[in-house]
Design a protein around this motif. Structure first.
Motif, PDB file in Angstrom:
ATOM      1  N   ASN A 200       0.821  -1.206   0.000  1.00 28.44           N
ATOM      2  CA  ASN A 200       0.000   0.000   0.000  1.00 28.44           C
ATOM      3  C   ASN A 200       0.857   1.259   0.000  1.00 28.44           C
ATOM      4  O   ASN A 200       0.538   2.248  -0.664  1.00 28.44           O
ATOM      5  N   LEU A 201       1.956   1.226   0.747  1.00 29.31           N
ATOM      6  CA  LEU A 201       2.843   2.387   0.786  1.00 29.31           C
ATOM      7  C   LEU A 201       3.485   2.628  -0.574  1.00 29.31           C
ATOM      8  O   LEU A 201       3.590   3.775  -1.039  1.00 29.31           O
ATOM      9  N   ASN A 202       3.916   1.556  -1.236  1.00 31.39           N
ATOM     10  CA  ASN A 202       4.496   1.697  -2.579  1.00 31.39           C
ATOM     11  C   ASN A 202       3.507   2.304  -3.558  1.00 31.39           C
ATOM     12  O   ASN A 202       3.824   3.232  -4.300  1.00 31.39           O
ATOM     13  N   MET A 203       2.271   1.782  -3.582  1.00 32.14           N
ATOM     14  CA  MET A 203       1.258   2.266  -4.503  1.00 32.14           C
ATOM     15  C   MET A 203       0.862   3.703  -4.202  1.00 32.14           C
ATOM     16  O   MET A 203       0.667   4.518  -5.109  1.00 32.14           O
ATOM     17  N   LEU A 204       0.763   4.018  -2.925  1.00 34.27           N
ATOM     18  CA  LEU A 204       0.365   5.371  -2.525  1.00 34.27           C
ATOM     19  C   LEU A 204       1.410   6.398  -2.943  1.00 34.27           C
ATOM     20  O   LEU A 204       1.087   7.451  -3.510  1.00 34.27           O
ATOM     21  N   LEU A 205       2.678   6.104  -2.686  1.00 36.75           N
ATOM     22  CA  LEU A 205       3.740   7.046  -3.057  1.00 36.75           C
ATOM     23  C   LEU A 205       3.881   7.163  -4.565  1.00 36.75           C
ATOM     24  O   LEU A 205       4.230   8.226  -5.082  1.00 36.75           O
ATOM     25  N   PHE A 206       3.609   6.088  -5.284  1.00 36.74           N
ATOM     26  CA  PHE A 206       3.678   6.158  -6.744  1.00 36.74           C
ATOM     27  C   PHE A 206       2.566   7.060  -7.293  1.00 36.74           C
ATOM     28  O   PHE A 206       2.798   7.840  -8.213  1.00 36.74           O
ATOM     29  N   GLU A 207       1.358   6.956  -6.708  1.00 37.16           N
ATOM     30  CA  GLU A 207       0.256   7.784  -7.199  1.00 37.16           C
ATOM     31  C   GLU A 207       0.492   9.265  -6.911  1.00 37.16           C
ATOM     32  O   GLU A 207       0.157  10.122  -7.720  1.00 37.16           O
ATOM     33  N   TYR A 208       1.083   9.571  -5.766  1.00 34.66           N
ATOM     34  CA  TYR A 208       1.271  10.972  -5.376  1.00 34.66           C
ATOM     35  C   TYR A 208       2.730  11.403  -5.500  1.00 34.66           C
ATOM     36  O   TYR A 208       3.184  12.280  -4.771  1.00 34.66           O
ATOM     37  N   ARG A 209       3.438  10.826  -6.434  1.00 33.65           N
ATOM     38  CA  ARG A 209       4.851  11.174  -6.613  1.00 33.65           C
ATOM     39  C   ARG A 209       5.023  12.591  -7.157  1.00 33.65           C
ATOM     40  O   ARG A 209       6.097  13.191  -7.000  1.00 33.65           O
ATOM     41  N   ASN A 210       3.996  13.153  -7.792  1.00 28.79           N
ATOM     42  CA  ASN A 210       4.086  14.504  -8.364  1.00 28.79           C
ATOM     43  C   ASN A 210       3.340  15.537  -7.529  1.00 28.79           C
ATOM     44  O   ASN A 210       2.965  16.598  -8.036  1.00 28.79           O
ATOM     45  N   ILE A 211       3.114  15.239  -6.273  1.00 32.67           N
ATOM     46  CA  ILE A 211       2.385  16.156  -5.417  1.00 32.67           C
ATOM     47  C   ILE A 211       3.149  17.477  -5.290  1.00 32.67           C
ATOM     48  O   ILE A 211       4.378  17.496  -5.191  1.00 32.67           O
ATOM     49  N   GLU A 212       2.402  18.601  -5.302  1.00 30.99           N
ATOM     50  CA  GLU A 212       3.035  19.922  -5.346  1.00 30.99           C
ATOM     51  C   GLU A 212       3.025  20.630  -4.000  1.00 30.99           C
ATOM     52  O   GLU A 212       3.692  21.644  -3.843  1.00 30.99           O
ATOM     53  N   GLY A 213       2.256  20.142  -3.051  1.00 32.16           N
ATOM     54  CA  GLY A 213       2.169  20.808  -1.753  1.00 32.16           C
ATOM     55  C   GLY A 213       3.197  20.303  -0.775  1.00 32.16           C
ATOM     56  O   GLY A 213       4.400  20.405  -0.994  1.00 32.16           O
ATOM     57  N   GLY A 214       2.720  19.738   0.331  1.00 34.54           N
ATOM     58  CA  GLY A 214       3.612  19.296   1.388  1.00 34.54           C
ATOM     59  C   GLY A 214       3.554  17.808   1.634  1.00 34.54           C
ATOM     60  O   GLY A 214       2.583  17.134   1.308  1.00 34.54           O
TER      61      GLY A 214
END
Length: 565
Positions: A200-214
């Protein structure tokens, strides 16, 4: 001859009827109809009178027509409202409302819901129990300010992701028992009670790898993971803010959080680190990552503008093992010099520092080096300094003088040397001054920029002349902290008398005055507050035990009766 007035006659369908006979007939018909209705609703005699059933059906159809007419009328009124008041103006009105009013407004109609939702901060929580609600949140097209992730052990993260647009991502820890790391090692089944699974951690970080906030990391939320180098290899290229809270009792989660210091974030502007150590824990297995933190800062010298570093439970010499003082000798000379040279290029606008006990001693000089080369600082906070941090305090005083033209907020506290306000006499933009130095007096108060200061806290022992000067000249004050705690030990320092209280309250813009119950005429002051309109005692913070000793007096200028003072 009968002089009584005759009853009026009514003409119905060409026949004349007395009013009394008409009422009696109407009453009898009404009673008959009510009895028939009662029988019909109870399921009795449903086929005995077909006319009654037809009448009921006609009445229901008329009610439906009337309800449709009411909805059409509401639609017409709403269209007229939107024609008279454009959406842009309505949005401007909603922006001025408080949070509770916004939440109430979004329930009025769909149009208001669409206008209010972009103005409200949303913080959905993603855990095993709330996955469906987050998916429903996503289907409505909402954008989350921060997606809070707590426990994802039983949930199977979809390959296409959850699809929720979020500005920031926070890994939040639930209430974790002390020494949970040791318990998890003894009983591996406890891993499923908290934290996030590796997949779950791998998938979550992959989905939000381009997050622009914090990105907010908490070691307690990651202590179940077995990928300690995941954040070190994951590159958030658009990340602008990073917050890390690491506690050395969280084991793998603690290592995972602090190993993020090995990463590089090209657009990072804000960094906040809180590293906490519990007294019971042996620190030999968890060094304080002093070198890694400042190397990370030097690596981001071109983008970083705000830096906050807090070492908790490291300011007490009694709990510090001797090895920590020798830890700096493990830093190679070339690495030490390279980091010192990179810190010269870091230019911050905000700097918060709660150092270790050994900061500014031996080769623990990274924090002082960073302070010595700042030129455009706007906010400086030096928290809980000890007497061993005298080098930090000296660097802070020099920094105040060097950045006096740009500083607008100063917070310093600790048992340090005397402070002279002369270093701030050219700080024309300074609005917030909180220098609570224990054991010494503040001098040269008359040199402060009286025209700009709005929040003032100058320790626990101002003299009578200093108080009089502030009450007379600092007319822009909005908050004034006047505890005068040292009055119980030093007779030369006045207590907060009725005269001092009245002169402070009469400041034209003052809205908050903080006093101490121990060193003031509190009983008499409280009596004045009780009969003076516009004065009220504010609520204390139950989470802060020190707050019980202080009194917050809230002042409402519009209702204040100055004649009673």
């Amino acid at each position: 001859m009968d002089n009584s007035t005759p009853s009026p006659l009514l003409v119905i369908n060409g026949d004349q009827h007395d009013d009394d006979s008409l009422h009696s007939e109407a009453d009898s018909e009404e009673n008959t109809e009510s009895e028939m209705n009662l029988k019909w609703w109870n399921g009795q005699d449903s086929e005995s009178d077909p006319h009654l059933e037809n009448a009921v059906q006609e009445q229901k159809s008329q009610d439906l027509i009337m309800s449709d007419d009411e909805e059409d009328e509401d639609d017409q009124l709403s269209q007229i409202f939107y024609m008279l008041i454009p959406s842009e103006i309505t949005s401007l009105i909603f922006k001025r409302l408080d949070l509770s009013s916004k939440r109430a407004s979004r329930l009025v109609c769909r149009r208001w819901l669409q206008l209010v939702d972009p103005l409200v901060a949303w913080y959905p929580e993603l855990c095993d129990e709330s996955v469906q609600s987050v998916l429903n949140f996503t289907e409505k097209g909402y954008t989350a300010n921060t997606l809070v992730v707590t426990k994802l052990m039983d949930f199977c993260y979809p390959l296409k992701g959850i699809g929720l647009m979020a500005q920031s991502l926070e890994f939040h820890s639930q209430n974790v028992p002390i020494h949970m790391t040791m318990m998890m090692e003894e009983d591996p089944t406890l891993r499923k009670t908290l934290g996030i699974s590796n997949s779950n951690l791998n998938m979550l970080l992959f989905e939000y790898r381009n997050i622009e906030g914090g990105l907010i990391l908490n070691s307690g939320a990651l202590m179940s993971s077995e990928l300690p180098s995941l954040f070190n290899t994951t590159n958030f290229t658009n990340l602008t803010s990073l917050e890390i809270f690491g506690c050395n009792e969280d084991g793998r989660g603690y290592c995972m959080c602090l190993e993020t210091m090995g990463n590089m974030f090209p657009k990072l502007k804000r960094l906040k680190l809180t590293i906490e150590y519990h007294r019971e824990t042996i620190l030999l297995h968890h060094p304080p990552y002093y070198k890694q933190v400042f190397q990370f800062v030097g690596r981001h010298c071109k983008t970083l503008t705000s830096f906050e570093l807090v070492y908790s439970n490291l300011t007490d010499e009694n709990i510090m093992p001797p090895f920590i003082f020798d830890l700096d000798h493990s830093i190679p000379v070339h690495v030490f010099q390279d980091t010192m040279s990179k810190l010269k290029n870091v230019q911050l606008s905000e700097f918060t520092f709660k150092p270790t006990f050994y900061e500014a001693r031996s080769r623990f000089l990274y924090g002082v080096q960073l302070m010595n080369h700042q030129e455009r600082l706007t906010c400086l906070k030096l928290e809980n300094l000890s007497r061993s941090n005298f080098g930090v305090w000296e660097a802070g005083v020099q920094l105040m003088q060097k950045c006096s033209k740009t500083l607008n907020s100063i917070h310093c506290d600790g048992p340090l040397d005397e402070f002279s306000c002369r270093v701030l006499q050219f700080a024309k933009n300074l609005k917030d001054i909180r220098i609570t130095i224990c054991g010494v007096k503040i001098v040269d108060v008359e040199l402060l920029p009286v025209a700009t200061v709005k929040i003032l806290h100058l320790g626990h022992g101002l003299s009578a002349n200093q108080i009089k000067f502030i009450a007379t000249n600092m007319t822009q004050l909005v908050e004034w902290y006047l505890p005068q705690d040292r009055a119980q030990f030093d007779r030369t320092i006045p207590k907060t008398s009725i005269g001092i209280f009245k002169s402070a309250v009469k400041l034209p813009k003052l809205q908050k005055l903080v006093l101490t119950k121990r060193c003031s005429s509190w009983k008499r002051i409280r009596k004045i507050i009780s009969y003076t309109q516009g004065l009220d005692v504010g609520d204390r913070d139950p989470s802060d035990p020190k707050d019980a000793c202080y009194v917050k007096i809230m002042i409402e200028r519009r209702r204040l009766e100055l004649d009673r003072l």
